[in-house]
Design an enzyme around this catalytic site. Structure first.
Site, PDB file in Angstrom:
ATOM      1  NE  ARG A 124     -11.027  -4.233   1.303  1.00 26.65           N
ATOM      2  CZ  ARG A 124     -10.018  -3.423   1.649  1.00 26.65           C
ATOM      3  NH1 ARG A 124     -10.244  -2.406   2.440  1.00 26.65           N
ATOM      4  NH2 ARG A 124      -8.796  -3.608   1.160  1.00 26.65           N
ATOM      5  CB  CYS A 135     -13.755   2.284   0.635  1.00 32.19           C
ATOM      6  SG  CYS A 135     -13.260   4.016   0.677  1.00 32.19           S
ATOM      7  NE  ARG A 152      -3.799   0.887   2.103  1.00 26.02           N
ATOM      8  CZ  ARG A 152      -4.976   1.129   2.687  1.00 26.02           C
ATOM      9  NH1 ARG A 152      -5.053   1.979   3.692  1.00 26.02           N
ATOM     10  NH2 ARG A 152      -6.056   0.526   2.276  1.00 26.02           N
TER      11      ARG A 152
HETATM   12  N1  NVA Z   1      -9.637   7.586  -1.117  1.00 23.61           N
HETATM   13  C1  NVA Z   1      -9.237   7.104   0.183  1.00 23.61           C
HETATM   14  C2  NVA Z   1      -9.534   5.639   0.306  1.00 23.61           C
HETATM   15  C3  NVA Z   1      -9.194   5.028   1.647  1.00 23.61           C
HETATM   16  C4  NVA Z   1      -9.516   3.577   1.717  1.00 23.61           C
HETATM   17  C5  NVA Z   1      -7.747   7.369   0.365  1.00 23.61           C
HETATM   18  O1  NVA Z   1      -6.974   7.168  -0.573  1.00 23.61           O
HETATM   19  O2  NVA Z   1      -7.345   7.783   1.454  1.00 23.61           O
HETATM   20  N1   CP Z   2     -11.073   0.710   2.984  1.00 16.81           N
HETATM   21  C1   CP Z   2      -9.787   0.635   3.379  1.00 16.81           C
HETATM   22  O1   CP Z   2      -8.887   0.380   2.580  1.00 16.81           O
HETATM   23  O2   CP Z   2      -9.591   0.824   4.708  1.00 16.81           O
HETATM   24  P1   CP Z   2      -8.177   0.972   5.435  1.00 16.81           P
HETATM   25  O3   CP Z   2      -7.582   2.265   4.986  1.00 16.81           O
HETATM   26  O4   CP Z   2      -8.516   0.948   6.895  1.00 16.81           O
HETATM   27  O5   CP Z   2      -7.316  -0.188   5.035  1.00 16.81           O
END
Ligand code: NVA
Ligand code: CP
Length: 329
Positions: A317, A272, A108
């Site tokens: 998830r 999300c 990530r």
């Molecule tokens: N658009 C948000 C999604 C988090 C799951 C972000 O990138 O922070």
């Molecule tokens: N929706 C999602 O990706 O949540 P987190 O940022 O908590 O992983």
């Protein structure tokens, strides 16, 4: 022909066929039922996976950890402070080292090119746990949740994505819709409508699957959406854009009136998460107290309403991430 995803990376849904996505969804439904029945598969027994997080996470990290442990795998978690990656060691070298130790790598972070580079050099499957432009494991969970709540095939589903129609979730949904033949309407200010002609392969995928992708700025232009989806107005790494985003996006706060106007009677509300739906979080409180900004993208009423399926979505998830790991390892 039987579907076999063993050894494949999971970087974007654009890399998969409709049948392959169907396979991962069916596997997720099956793994969820098995977990409910207390049946343990241990299909990842003896495997080691590593989770690389350059941005914070609750759901994605925990989903990978629980899913891996459920199936008998061992997990290492590394955040941006606890590895040499991008500090004393290049991405290429990091990928080569981790590929010697681990059977799969989750990443990530920011640019999509990082997850692509890891995949190029690791020699083991790499899974995208969110980048600035995509969030494919989230879309699998969302599709699974839609299938649990709406008794129509995905290809007949209309999803209204409300707010910043060119953020990572919006794009991830466009890719998902394009592959599964779904109908996407991006509903937000014109300034944030993306130029999808520039998206490689997106329109071709829509043509093949029968998907539609449209954008509008007025609620009156949308009727009968099955799913109303929204996301935060400034994602991780975009916090400095909060003020300008609130100015643009305040009219697109998801309210009960909006749901009634653009959704079917039994439409579902999805997000999300994490979500700003009240002022109970440090960030929402700080923005209100220090800048006079209301950063809520959805009202508390909608978030807690009978339409909201956000916690089923969060649970899924784990089942879908398990499916991705089981399918690719
Ligand atoms: N658009 C948000 C999604 C988090 C799951 C972000 O990138 O922070
Ligand atoms: N929706 C999602 O990706 O949540 P987190 O940022 O908590 O992983």
């Amino acid at each position: 022909m039987a579907i076999n995803l063993r050894g494949r990376n999971f970087l974007t849904l654009m890399d998969f066929t409709q049948k392959e996505i169907r396979y991962m969804l069916d596997l997720a439904h099956d793994l969820k039922s098995k977990k409910r029945l207390g049946i343990r598969n241990e299909s990842l027994k003896g495997k080691n996976i590593v989770l690389l997080f350059e941005k914070s996470s609750t759901r994605t990290r925990c989903a990978f950890e629980v899913a891996a442990l459920d199936e008998g795998a061992h997990v290492t978690f590394l955040d941006s402070n606890s590895s040499q990656m991008n500090k004393k060691e290049s991405l290429e070298d990091t990928a080569k080292v981790l590929g010697r130790f681990y059977d799969g790598i989750e990443y990530r972070g920011y640019e999509q090119s990082v997850v692509e580079n890891l995949a190029k050099h690791a020699g083991v499957p790499v899974w995208n746990g969110l980048t600035d432009v995509d969030h494919p494991t989230q879309i699998l969970a969302d599709m699974m949740t839609i299938e649990e709540h709406i008794s129509k095939p995905l290809k007949d589903i209309k999803i209204a994505f409300v707010g910043d129609t060119r953020n990572n979730m919006a794009y991830a949904w466009m890719y998902g819709c394009a592959k599964m033949g779904m109908n996407f309407v991006g509903f937000g200010p014109k300034e944030l409508h993306p130029d999808i002609d520039k998206e490689e392969g997106l329109l071709e995928a829509c043509k093949k699957s029968g998907a539609t992708i449209e954008f509008c700025s007025e609620a009156s232009e949308i009727k009968n959406a099955d799913v109303i989806y929204t996301d935060v107005w400034a994602g991780m790494g975009e916090e400095d854009k909060l003020k300008e985003r609130v100015e643009l996006l305040a009219p697109y706060t998801v309210t009960m009136d909006m749901l009634k106007e653009i959704g079917t009677e039994d439409c579902i509300f999805m997000h999300c998460l994490p979500a700003f739906h009240d002022f109970e979080t440090g960030a929402a409180k700080k923005a209100k107290d220090e800048m006079g900004l209301d950063i809520r993208e959805v009202t508390d009423g909608v978030f807690r309403s009978k339409h909201s399926v956000v916690f089923d979505e969060a649970e899924n998830r784990m089942h879908t991430i398990k499916s991705v790991m089981v399918a690719t390892l």
